[in-house]
Design a protein around this motif. Structure first.
Motif, PDB file in Angstrom:
ATOM      1  N   PHE A  30      40.430  30.267  35.672  1.00 24.91           N
ATOM      2  CA  PHE A  30      41.810  30.436  35.242  1.00 24.91           C
ATOM      3  C   PHE A  30      42.754  30.038  36.370  1.00 24.91           C
ATOM      4  O   PHE A  30      42.380  30.051  37.540  1.00 24.91           O
ATOM      5  N   THR A  31      43.980  29.669  35.999  1.00 20.43           N
ATOM      6  CA  THR A  31      44.998  29.283  36.967  1.00 20.43           C
ATOM      7  C   THR A  31      45.671  30.523  37.539  1.00 20.43           C
ATOM      8  O   THR A  31      45.962  31.470  36.807  1.00 20.43           O
ATOM      9  N   ALA A  32      45.916  30.497  38.844  1.00 20.64           N
ATOM     10  CA  ALA A  32      46.616  31.587  39.523  1.00 20.64           C
ATOM     11  C   ALA A  32      47.527  30.993  40.591  1.00 20.64           C
ATOM     12  O   ALA A  32      47.247  29.918  41.129  1.00 20.64           O
ATOM     13  N   ALA A  33      48.602  31.684  40.877  1.00 22.43           N
ATOM     14  CA  ALA A  33      49.509  31.247  41.941  1.00 22.43           C
ATOM     15  C   ALA A  33      49.622  32.287  43.043  1.00 22.43           C
ATOM     16  O   ALA A  33      49.978  31.955  44.166  1.00 22.43           O
ATOM     17  N   TRP A  34      49.336  33.541  42.747  1.00 24.14           N
ATOM     18  CA  TRP A  34      49.502  34.596  43.737  1.00 24.14           C
ATOM     19  C   TRP A  34      48.179  34.853  44.460  1.00 24.14           C
ATOM     20  O   TRP A  34      47.407  35.734  44.121  1.00 24.14           O
ATOM     21  N   VAL A  35      47.937  34.030  45.480  1.00 25.08           N
ATOM     22  CA  VAL A  35      46.739  34.134  46.316  1.00 25.08           C
ATOM     23  C   VAL A  35      47.208  34.044  47.762  1.00 25.08           C
ATOM     24  O   VAL A  35      48.056  33.216  48.086  1.00 25.08           O
ATOM     25  N   MET A  36      46.672  34.910  48.626  1.00 28.46           N
ATOM     26  CA  MET A  36      47.034  34.813  50.043  1.00 28.46           C
ATOM     27  C   MET A  36      45.956  35.432  50.923  1.00 28.46           C
ATOM     28  O   MET A  36      45.218  36.317  50.504  1.00 28.46           O
ATOM     29  N   GLN A  37      45.884  34.931  52.141  1.00 32.42           N
ATOM     30  CA  GLN A  37      45.006  35.515  53.137  1.00 32.42           C
ATOM     31  C   GLN A  37      45.628  36.827  53.598  1.00 32.42           C
ATOM     32  O   GLN A  37      46.838  36.897  53.815  1.00 32.42           O
ATOM     33  N   VAL A  38      44.800  37.875  53.741  1.00 36.04           N
ATOM     34  CA  VAL A  38      45.317  39.168  54.178  1.00 36.04           C
ATOM     35  C   VAL A  38      44.643  39.692  55.444  1.00 36.04           C
ATOM     36  O   VAL A  38      45.067  40.712  55.970  1.00 36.04           O
ATOM     37  N   SER A  39      43.593  39.017  55.923  1.00 40.21           N
ATOM     38  CA  SER A  39      42.903  39.475  57.131  1.00 40.21           C
ATOM     39  C   SER A  39      42.133  38.320  57.761  1.00 40.21           C
ATOM     40  O   SER A  39      41.591  37.468  57.058  1.00 40.21           O
ATOM     41  N   PHE A  40      42.091  38.325  59.104  1.00 37.82           N
ATOM     42  CA  PHE A  40      41.264  37.364  59.836  1.00 37.82           C
ATOM     43  C   PHE A  40      39.849  37.888  60.039  1.00 37.82           C
ATOM     44  O   PHE A  40      38.889  37.141  59.985  1.00 37.82           O
ATOM     45  N   ASP A  41      39.732  39.188  60.350  1.00 36.04           N
ATOM     46  CA  ASP A  41      38.429  39.745  60.707  1.00 36.04           C
ATOM     47  C   ASP A  41      38.228  41.093  60.032  1.00 36.04           C
ATOM     48  O   ASP A  41      38.781  42.098  60.502  1.00 36.04           O
ATOM     49  N   PRO A  42      37.513  41.123  58.914  1.00 34.27           N
ATOM     50  CA  PRO A  42      36.830  40.004  58.279  1.00 34.27           C
ATOM     51  C   PRO A  42      37.823  39.129  57.515  1.00 34.27           C
ATOM     52  O   PRO A  42      38.927  39.579  57.183  1.00 34.27           O
ATOM     53  N   PRO A  43      37.452  37.877  57.220  1.00 28.33           N
ATOM     54  CA  PRO A  43      38.356  37.010  56.452  1.00 28.33           C
ATOM     55  C   PRO A  43      38.461  37.503  55.008  1.00 28.33           C
ATOM     56  O   PRO A  43      37.474  37.496  54.266  1.00 28.33           O
ATOM     57  N   LEU A  44      39.667  37.974  54.635  1.00 30.21           N
ATOM     58  CA  LEU A  44      39.903  38.523  53.303  1.00 30.21           C
ATOM     59  C   LEU A  44      41.050  37.800  52.624  1.00 30.21           C
ATOM     60  O   LEU A  44      42.014  37.404  53.273  1.00 30.21           O
ATOM     61  N   LEU A  45      40.944  37.671  51.302  1.00 30.43           N
ATOM     62  CA  LEU A  45      42.000  37.130  50.457  1.00 30.43           C
ATOM     63  C   LEU A  45      42.422  38.181  49.447  1.00 30.43           C
ATOM     64  O   LEU A  45      41.613  39.005  49.032  1.00 30.43           O
ATOM     65  N   ALA A  46      43.689  38.094  49.024  1.00 33.33           N
ATOM     66  CA  ALA A  46      44.175  38.908  47.915  1.00 33.33           C
ATOM     67  C   ALA A  46      44.526  37.966  46.774  1.00 33.33           C
ATOM     68  O   ALA A  46      45.155  36.927  46.981  1.00 33.33           O
ATOM     69  N   LEU A  47      44.106  38.320  45.588  1.00 35.91           N
ATOM     70  CA  LEU A  47      44.371  37.568  44.367  1.00 35.91           C
ATOM     71  C   LEU A  47      45.029  38.521  43.392  1.00 35.91           C
ATOM     72  O   LEU A  47      44.512  39.611  43.138  1.00 35.91           O
ATOM     73  N   SER A  48      46.174  38.132  42.840  1.00 36.15           N
ATOM     74  CA  SER A  48      46.861  38.965  41.862  1.00 36.15           C
ATOM     75  C   SER A  48      46.471  38.530  40.456  1.00 36.15           C
ATOM     76  O   SER A  48      46.535  37.339  40.134  1.00 36.15           O
ATOM     77  N   ILE A  49      46.066  39.484  39.628  1.00 42.87           N
ATOM     78  CA  ILE A  49      45.633  39.191  38.265  1.00 42.87           C
ATOM     79  C   ILE A  49      46.104  40.325  37.348  1.00 42.87           C
ATOM     80  O   ILE A  49      46.122  41.491  37.751  1.00 42.87           O
ATOM     81  N   HIS A  50      46.477  39.974  36.151  1.00 41.32           N
ATOM     82  CA  HIS A  50      46.890  40.996  35.175  1.00 41.32           C
ATOM     83  C   HIS A  50      45.651  41.814  34.790  1.00 41.32           C
ATOM     84  O   HIS A  50      44.573  41.244  34.564  1.00 41.32           O
ATOM     85  N   PRO A  51      45.761  43.130  34.682  1.00 39.89           N
ATOM     86  CA  PRO A  51      44.585  43.958  34.377  1.00 39.89           C
ATOM     87  C   PRO A  51      43.940  43.652  33.028  1.00 39.89           C
ATOM     88  O   PRO A  51      42.754  43.898  32.849  1.00 39.89           O
ATOM     89  N   GLN A  52      44.689  43.070  32.084  1.00 43.64           N
ATOM     90  CA  GLN A  52      44.127  42.728  30.776  1.00 43.64           C
ATOM     91  C   GLN A  52      43.676  41.272  30.688  1.00 43.64           C
ATOM     92  O   GLN A  52      43.297  40.809  29.611  1.00 43.64           O
ATOM     93  N   HIS A  53      43.714  40.541  31.804  1.00 49.96           N
ATOM     94  CA  HIS A  53      43.309  39.133  31.791  1.00 49.96           C
ATOM     95  C   HIS A  53      41.853  39.017  31.347  1.00 49.96           C
ATOM     96  O   HIS A  53      40.995  39.802  31.766  1.00 49.96           O
ATOM     97  N   ALA A  54      41.569  38.042  30.519  1.00 54.25           N
ATOM     98  CA  ALA A  54      40.229  37.875  29.945  1.00 54.25           C
ATOM     99  C   ALA A  54      39.142  37.700  31.003  1.00 54.25           C
ATOM    100  O   ALA A  54      38.002  38.122  30.792  1.00 54.25           O
ATOM    101  N   SER A  55      39.450  37.101  32.146  1.00 56.58           N
ATOM    102  CA  SER A  55      38.424  36.849  33.171  1.00 56.58           C
ATOM    103  C   SER A  55      38.292  37.961  34.203  1.00 56.58           C
ATOM    104  O   SER A  55      37.389  37.925  35.029  1.00 56.58           O
ATOM    105  N   ARG A  56      39.171  38.948  34.176  1.00 59.31           N
ATOM    106  CA  ARG A  56      39.115  40.008  35.199  1.00 59.31           C
ATOM    107  C   ARG A  56      37.795  40.774  35.136  1.00 59.31           C
ATOM    108  O   ARG A  56      37.179  41.045  36.172  1.00 59.31           O
ATOM    109  N   GLU A  57      37.359  41.140  33.939  1.00 61.19           N
ATOM    110  CA  GLU A  57      36.112  41.882  33.819  1.00 61.19           C
ATOM    111  C   GLU A  57      34.937  41.081  34.378  1.00 61.19           C
ATOM    112  O   GLU A  57      34.078  41.624  35.076  1.00 61.19           O
ATOM    113  N   MET A  58      34.898  39.780  34.091  1.00 62.49           N
ATOM    114  CA  MET A  58      33.821  38.938  34.607  1.00 62.49           C
ATOM    115  C   MET A  58      33.870  38.882  36.130  1.00 62.49           C
ATOM    116  O   MET A  58      32.834  38.940  36.799  1.00 62.49           O
ATOM    117  N   LEU A  59      35.069  38.809  36.695  1.00 63.66           N
ATOM    118  CA  LEU A  59      35.221  38.772  38.143  1.00 63.66           C
ATOM    119  C   LEU A  59      34.684  40.060  38.774  1.00 63.66           C
ATOM    120  O   LEU A  59      33.885  40.025  39.713  1.00 63.66           O
TER     121      LEU A  59
END
Length: 164
Positions: A30-59
């Motif tokens: 799915f397409t997303a725009a709200w993605v960002m790095q949130v930590s160097f150590d460990p390397p972490l990303l944050a992804l924003s997704i609607h709680p009812q999004h069809a792919s959230r459960e699979m993720l």
């Protein structure tokens, strides 16, 4: 000067990504725009997704996802993966599995492979935190697509509150 927080929010800079998810032998994206790095150590990303999004459960169930960076000019990919619904969106797209099993688009300019860490509520969305385990730049000469270049493809202009 007119006070218009929604106009400012629409001008914040961020990219356009296709998020690949996998749960066993099931994959989607799915397409997303709200993605960002949130930590160097460990390397972490944050992804924003609607709680009812069809792919959230699979993720969450699969525990893995990829972040595919779209190059400028690939609105076709942004629109294809931005369509709502549960249908298999990878059917007509060239892709291969990352180390985690999540989909990497062959047409992405770069990608990151992530393992689900945790999530937390964020207004009408959920922030999914993922640990980066792999990644590559496929086309170092390409420029990433910017969210502002998509216009109102996602219909987000109608989602802002009338008053702040």
């Amino acid at each position: 000067m007119r006070h218009d927080p929604a106009a400012v929010l629409r001008r914040l800079t961020h990219g356009v990504y296709v998020i690949g998810v996998s749960d066993g032998d099931r994959c989607n994206a799915f397409t997303a725009a709200w993605v960002m790095q949130v930590s160097f150590d460990p390397p972490l990303l944050a992804l924003s997704i609607h709680p009812q999004h069809a792919s959230r459960e699979m993720l969450v169930r699969g525990g893995v996802f990829t972040v595919n960076v779209l190059p400028e000019g690939r609105m076709d990919l942004a629109e294809h993966f931005g369509r709502p619904g549960k249908a298999e969106k990878l059917h007509d797209t060239e892709w291969h599995a990352a180390k985690t099993g999540a989909p990497i688009l062959d047409e992405a300019m770069a990608w990151l492979d992530c393992e689900f860490s945790h999530e937390c509520a964020a207004g009408d969305h959920v922030l999914v935190i993922g640990r980066v385990v792999d990644g590559a730049v496929i086309d170092a000469d390409a420029s990433p697509m910017n969210y502002r270049d998509t216009g109102d493809m996602d219909g987000s202009s109608r989602l802002f509150p009338d008053e702040f």
